[in-house]
Structures are given as structure tokens and as C-alpha cells.
Design an enzyme around this catalytic site. Structure first.
Site, PDB file in Angstrom:
ATOM      1  N   HIS A 135      20.480  17.431 -27.899  1.00  0.00           N
ATOM      2  CA  HIS A 135      20.587  17.653 -26.461  1.00  0.00           C
ATOM      3  C   HIS A 135      21.304  18.965 -26.194  1.00  0.00           C
ATOM      4  CE1 HIS A 135      19.725  13.304 -26.314  1.00  0.00           C
ATOM      5  NE2 HIS A 135      19.332  13.519 -25.072  1.00  0.00           N
ATOM      6  N   LYS A 139      26.146  18.191 -22.852  1.00  0.00           N
ATOM      7  CA  LYS A 139      26.080  16.728 -22.784  1.00  0.00           C
ATOM      8  C   LYS A 139      27.359  16.135 -23.343  1.00  0.00           C
ATOM      9  CE  LYS A 139      23.266  12.692 -24.074  1.00  0.00           C
ATOM     10  NZ  LYS A 139      23.276  12.139 -22.701  1.00  0.00           N
TER      11      LYS A 139
END
Length: 228
Positions: A135, A139
Site C-alpha cells: 500500500h 497507510k
């Protein structure tokens, strides 16, 4: 003509919140009637909505659950990273109102859940399994909620308490990638889902918001919404 579903969006200022707002503008079946963020009083906004979509922060779930129970409003929860106590609050809410709680609202990812389950049942315990997820670098939680869901599915199929290996990568602006690897004698099977846009998650959340109206109290997944 059927009236649009009136949505209270919690976490409207975040990436997912903004994407949901943009998509809802072109959806005649959805109306975002209120937008809130952490620290906002949500009681009055709750009362004029039909359903709540939460993409805020795990710490907000107690207040969201309390307000939803008070006004008997269904919840669609896309926030991840809840503690055991916060997850218990979601479970308590689901005894009185319908709740869709999903780590990932993408139709493709939920198909991956089903495929990984089937593959694990077919291949059996002689195949080792590993999950790799990537990600964007901002995040906050690692592993991702989606990776944890995959691991839970695989543990249940394998009927084992052993932890499933998860590798988390945080770099650049990756929207989300999840790979399940089955390694056995002389062969290897990989299943990968790559998200190119947050719109896939937003579309799924709006679909869940339409689906949950009129459902009995209970805890539902995106698998339920999709009929998988």
C-alpha cells in the site's frame, strides 16, 4: 421513482471519503445528506440519514456505534485497524442494527477471498501459504485489514492455529495490492489483486449502503452483499 438512500458519511475529509462523495454525485440512488469527521457531533446528522458509512478512524467507532444504536441506523464500516475492544463494540451494535463490516469493499478482492478459500481446500496442508500486501506509504495499519481477512480465511480452511505469513510493503502511492502464494512440491500458485483506483472501494461501499436498507440486525460482510 424510488427515493435515494440518504447517507451520513463519517470520514468525509479522508481519501476514501472524498472518493465516495465524488461518486455519489453521479448516483441517483444515493444522496450524501451529511458529512462528518473525527470530533464532529454526529447525532443530528444521524437522525436525517438512512444509513451511515464510516471511513474515519478506529477510535471513532464507539461514538458512531452509540449514535447508530440510539437512532437505530444501519452501519457500513470500512475503517480498519480496530482493537479487540473496538471490534467488540461493532459486534454489540450488530445485535441491534444491521452492520456491514468489511476490510475491503472491492468486488475483485472479495472474489479473491472466495478463490483463496477454494484453492486452499483443493491443495491441502502440503502446500505452504504466504500473503504479500503493498500500500501507499501513508497507510497507518500493517498488515492491511484485507491481508488479515485473507489470513483468517486460510486458517479456518486449514483448521490450524498457526499464523499465516504476511509481508507488508509501504511505498509510493500504491492504492493496494494483495497476493496469496501457495507453494507445494514442484509447483507454485499465485493469486493477485491490484487496485488501480480507490473508486472500486467507494463503489462497493455505496453498493453495501443500498443493500443493507431493510436488512435484519446482524453482522454482514461484503461477501453477503455480493452473494458470494
Amino acid at each position: 421513482m424510488k427515493s435515494p438512500v440518504r447517507v451520513l458519511l463519517v470520514g468525509a475529509a479522508g481519501r476514501m471519503g472524498k472518493t465516495i462523495v465524488d461518486l455519489a454525485k453521479d448516483d441517483p440512488n444515493i444522496e450524501i445528506v451529511a458529512q462528518c469527521d473525527i470530533g464532529d457531533v454526529i447525532g443530528s446528522a444521524m437522525r436525517k440519514s438512512d444509513v451511515v458509512i464510516d471511513f474515519s478512524h478506529a477510535d471513532a467507532i464507539d461514538e458512531i456505534s452509540r449514535a447508530a444504536l440510539q437512532d437505530q441506523r444501519p452501519l457500513v464500516i470500512g475503517t480498519t485497524g480496530h482493537s479487540a475492544e473496538q471490534r467488540a463494540a461493532i459486534d454489540r451494535a450488530a445485535r441491534s442494527v444491521p452492520v456491514v463490516f468489511a476490510s475491503n469493499f472491492s468486488a475483485g478482492v472479495n472474489a479473491l477471498f472466495a478463490l483463496a478459500r477454494n484453492a486452499s481446500e483443493t491443495l491441502g496442508p502440503e502446500f505452504n501459504v504466504e500473503i504479500i500486501e503493498a500500500h501507499h506509504q501513508t497507510k497507518k495499519d500493517a498488515p492491511s485489514g484485507t491481508a488479515k481477512t485473507l489470513a483468517t480465511i486460510l486458517r479456518k480452511v486449514r483448521n490450524a492455529d498457526d499464523e499465516i505469513s504476511i509481508r507488508s510493503i509501504r511505498e509510493g502511492d500504491v492504492v493496494g495490492e494483495h497476493t496469496v502464494i501457495f507453494s507445494g512440491p514442484g509447483e507454485r500458485l499465485e493469486m493477485t489483486h491490484r487496485a488501480a483506483s480507490r473508486e472500486i472501494f467507494a463503489r462497493g461501499a455505496l453498493r453495501a449502503a443500498r443493500w443493507i436498507i431493510g436488512k435484519p440486525a446482524g453482522l454482514y460482510s461484503m461477501q453477503d452483499v455480493l452473494g458470494l
